[in-house]
Design a protein around this motif. Structure first.
Motif, mmCIF file in Angstrom:
data_model
loop_
_atom_site.group_PDB
_atom_site.id
_atom_site.type_symbol
_atom_site.label_atom_id
_atom_site.label_comp_id
_atom_site.label_asym_id
_atom_site.label_seq_id
_atom_site.Cartn_x
_atom_site.Cartn_y
_atom_site.Cartn_z
ATOM 1 N N UNK A 295 2.506 -0.727 3.382
ATOM 2 C CA UNK A 295 3.572 -1.076 2.428
ATOM 3 C C UNK A 295 4.198 -2.426 2.777
ATOM 4 N N UNK A 296 4.274 -2.720 4.063
ATOM 5 C CA UNK A 296 4.825 -4.025 4.468
ATOM 6 C C UNK A 296 3.928 -5.166 4.002
ATOM 7 N N UNK A 297 2.606 -4.985 4.080
ATOM 8 C CA UNK A 297 1.698 -6.011 3.572
ATOM 9 C C UNK A 297 2.015 -6.323 2.112
ATOM 10 N N UNK A 298 2.166 -5.278 1.325
ATOM 11 C CA UNK A 298 2.422 -5.457 -0.107
ATOM 12 C C UNK A 298 3.777 -6.126 -0.337
ATOM 13 N N UNK A 299 4.786 -5.679 0.399
ATOM 14 C CA UNK A 299 6.128 -6.239 0.237
ATOM 15 C C UNK A 299 6.150 -7.726 0.583
ATOM 16 N N UNK A 300 5.448 -8.102 1.650
ATOM 17 C CA UNK A 300 5.426 -9.514 2.036
ATOM 18 C C UNK A 300 4.679 -10.359 1.012
ATOM 19 N N UNK A 301 3.598 -9.814 0.466
ATOM 20 C CA UNK A 301 2.858 -10.557 -0.558
ATOM 21 C C UNK A 301 3.696 -10.749 -1.806
ATOM 22 N N UNK A 302 4.403 -9.706 -2.210
ATOM 23 C CA UNK A 302 5.231 -9.803 -3.411
ATOM 24 C C UNK A 302 6.402 -10.758 -3.202
ATOM 25 N N UNK A 303 6.936 -10.790 -1.978
ATOM 26 C CA UNK A 303 8.026 -11.718 -1.686
ATOM 27 C C UNK A 303 7.541 -13.168 -1.692
ATOM 28 N N UNK A 304 6.314 -13.383 -1.234
ATOM 29 C CA UNK A 304 5.769 -14.736 -1.193
ATOM 30 C C UNK A 304 5.389 -15.243 -2.574
ATOM 31 N N UNK A 305 4.936 -14.327 -3.433
ATOM 32 C CA UNK A 305 4.511 -14.696 -4.786
ATOM 33 C C UNK A 305 5.192 -13.762 -5.784
ATOM 34 N N UNK A 306 6.495 -13.909 -5.970
ATOM 35 C CA UNK A 306 7.272 -12.947 -6.764
ATOM 36 C C UNK A 306 6.883 -12.885 -8.234
ATOM 37 N N UNK A 307 6.281 -13.921 -8.747
ATOM 38 C CA UNK A 307 5.907 -13.908 -10.160
ATOM 39 C C UNK A 307 4.613 -13.175 -10.439
ATOM 40 N N UNK A 308 3.935 -12.743 -9.379
ATOM 41 C CA UNK A 308 2.623 -12.111 -9.554
ATOM 42 C C UNK A 308 2.494 -10.938 -8.581
ATOM 43 N N UNK A 309 3.254 -9.856 -8.809
ATOM 44 C CA UNK A 309 3.220 -8.730 -7.874
ATOM 45 C C UNK A 309 1.858 -8.063 -7.819
ATOM 46 N N UNK A 310 1.555 -7.511 -6.655
ATOM 47 C CA UNK A 310 0.277 -6.830 -6.471
ATOM 48 C C UNK A 310 0.254 -5.509 -7.203
ATOM 49 N N UNK A 311 -0.919 -5.145 -7.663
ATOM 50 C CA UNK A 311 -1.136 -3.796 -8.176
ATOM 51 C C UNK A 311 -1.380 -2.892 -6.969
ATOM 52 N N UNK A 312 -0.766 -1.718 -6.957
ATOM 53 C CA UNK A 312 -0.902 -0.789 -5.836
ATOM 54 C C UNK A 312 -1.367 0.566 -6.350
ATOM 55 N N UNK A 313 -2.388 1.111 -5.692
ATOM 56 C CA UNK A 313 -2.899 2.442 -5.992
ATOM 57 C C UNK A 313 -2.812 3.263 -4.714
ATOM 58 N N UNK A 314 -2.307 4.480 -4.795
ATOM 59 C CA UNK A 314 -2.186 5.331 -3.611
ATOM 60 C C UNK A 314 -3.217 6.452 -3.640
ATOM 61 N N UNK A 315 -3.815 6.702 -2.483
ATOM 62 C CA UNK A 315 -4.734 7.816 -2.315
ATOM 63 C C UNK A 315 -4.232 8.693 -1.173
ATOM 64 N N UNK A 316 -4.332 10.001 -1.326
ATOM 65 C CA UNK A 316 -4.002 10.920 -0.234
ATOM 66 C C UNK A 316 -5.215 11.021 0.676
ATOM 67 N N UNK A 317 -5.471 9.921 1.401
ATOM 68 C CA UNK A 317 -6.693 9.807 2.188
ATOM 69 C C UNK A 317 -6.389 9.286 3.574
ATOM 70 N N UNK A 318 -7.334 9.514 4.472
ATOM 71 C CA UNK A 318 -7.279 8.958 5.820
ATOM 72 C C UNK A 318 -7.728 7.506 5.762
ATOM 73 N N UNK A 319 -8.148 6.976 6.913
ATOM 74 C CA UNK A 319 -8.568 5.585 6.985
ATOM 75 C C UNK A 319 -9.919 5.342 6.307
ATOM 76 N N UNK A 320 -10.634 6.404 5.979
ATOM 77 C CA UNK A 320 -12.007 6.253 5.483
ATOM 78 C C UNK A 320 -12.238 6.977 4.159
ATOM 79 N N UNK A 321 -11.567 6.546 3.091
ATOM 80 C CA UNK A 321 -11.771 7.212 1.800
ATOM 81 C C UNK A 321 -13.183 7.040 1.266
ATOM 82 N N UNK A 322 -13.923 6.059 1.787
ATOM 83 C CA UNK A 322 -15.322 5.875 1.360
ATOM 84 C C UNK A 322 -16.185 7.050 1.788
ATOM 85 N N UNK A 323 -15.709 7.849 2.744
ATOM 86 C CA UNK A 323 -16.428 9.052 3.157
ATOM 87 C C UNK A 323 -15.745 10.330 2.689
#
Length: 278
Positions: free
Chosen positions: A236-264
Motif C-alpha cells: 500500500x505504501x508503494x501505491x501511496x507514494x506513486x500517487x503522491x508523486x503523480x497525483x493527476x494519474x492515480x494507479x489502478x489497484x486490484x486486491x487478491x486474497x492471495x499469498x506471495x505467489x498467486x500465479x500458483x
C-alpha cells in the motif's frame, strides 16, 4: 490487446508463470514469460549448492556468482527481451516481486515500449529510492523472508536462501513465506525449482522517475492481502507514494486474497486480472 511479457521475482524463473499462461492464451492474449537477470537460464549457482558434502560455512560466506548483476544490467536485458517480443510495438509487462524495480527502470527509460506496467505484489520504489530500503521500514515488520536469508548480503552480493538444508523447519519457512496458500505438493515442486541467490545489485539500484517516463505509462498494482514476503502495508505504501508523486494519474489497484505467489494459488483469477487491466 498488447502482447503480455511476464517477469518473475527473486529466486524463481519463467517457469512460475506456466499455470497462468494457458488462461491468458485461452482469453485470446499472446503471453511470453522471460527470465530475470541472474535467474533461470541466466542463473549461476554457488559451489556449495551442489558440492557434497555441503560446506556449511560456505553457505554464509561464498561470494555469489551473480554478485555482478545490477539493476542497470537487469533492465538492459528486459529491454532487449521486450523489444524482441514486441517487435518494436509496446507490450504489457507484468512484474512480480523483485522484478518491480526492473520494470520501473525500463518504463522510465523507454516508456514507448511499455503499453501497461502491471505490478503483482512487487517492489515499486519511489524516485531515487532503492528497493532494499523498503525491507527496513516499519510496515515491513513480520516479513517472513528476512529470517530465511543466509550470509551478509553486502559481503556475498546476494540475498541468499539455503536450498541445501535438510532442516524441516527452514523448509517449512520457505513454504510459508512464498506459498502459504498453495497446495503443499505444488509448493514443494516449486521450492525444488528455486535458485539460491537473488542479486543484491537489483535491490540497490535506483531510478529517477519523471512525468515523461514512468509517469506517462498506465500502471496497475495487484495487492496480495495475505502476502508474508512483502507485507500488504508495504504494498500500500508503494501505491501511496506513486500517487503522491503523480497525483493527476492515480494507479489502478486490484486486491487478491492471495499469498506471495498467486500465479500458483489462483492462476485463473490472476489471469483474469491481467487480461482486464493489461
Amino acid at each position: 490487446m498488447s502482447t503480455l511479457v511476464l517477469v518473475h521475482g527473486f529466486w524463481h524463473g519463467s517457469w512460475c508463470w506456466s499455470e497462468v499462461i494457458p488462461h491468458l492464451v485461452a482469453a485470446g492474449r499472446t503471453a511470453v514469460a522471460v527470465d530475470l537477470a541472474g535467474h533461470g537460464l541466466y542463473a549461476r549457482r554457488p559451489r556449495w549448492l551442489t558440492e557434497r558434502p555441503c560446506d556449511r560455512a560456505a553457505v554464509a560466506a561464498e561470494v555469489s556468482p551473480v554478485a555482478d548483476v545490477s539493476l542497470d544490467g537487469a533492465a538492459a536485458l528486459l529491454t532487449e527481451q521486450v523489444k524482441r517480443i514486441g517487435r518494436g510495438e509496446p507490450v504489457t509487462v507484468v512484474a512480480h516481486s523483485a522484478a518491480g524495480p526492473v520494470l520501473t527502470r525500463v518504463a522510465e527509460q523507454a516508456p514507448e515500449l511499455v503499453a501497461h506496467a502491471l505490478y503483482v505484489t512487487a517492489y515499486m520504489p519511489a524516485s531515487d529510492t532503492p528497493a532494499v530500503a523498503y525491507t527496513r521500514i516499519p510496515e515491513a515488520a513480520g516479513d517472513q523472508v528476512a529470517p530465511l536469508l543466509r550470509g551478509d548480503p553486502a559481503e556475498i552480493g546476494a540475498l541468499r536462501l539455503d536450498l541445501a538444508t535438510d532442516d524441516p523447519a527452514y523448509r517449512r519457512g520457505l513454504r510459508e513465506a512464498f506459498y502459504g496458500d498453495v497446495d503443499p505438493v505444488l509448493a514443494d515442486a516449486a521450492t525444488g525449482l528455486l535458485t539460491p541467490d537473488g542479486p543484491l545489485g537489483i535491490m540497490l539500484g535506483t531510478t529517477t522517475l519523471t512525468r515523461a517516463g514512468w509517469g506517462s505509462v498506465p500502471r496497475t498494482y495487484v495487492l496480495c492481502a495475505e502476502d508474508q514476503a512483502i507485507q500488504p502495508a508495504v504494498q500500500r505504501r508503494f501505491v501511496a507514494e506513486a500517487d503522491a508523486a503523480f497525483p493527476g494519474d492515480p494507479m489502478s489497484v486490484v486486491s487478491l486474497d492471495a499469498s506471495h505467489s498467486p500465479f500458483l494459488s489462483m492462476p485463473g483469477r490472476l489471469a483474469e486480472v491481467i487480461v482486464r487491466n493489461g
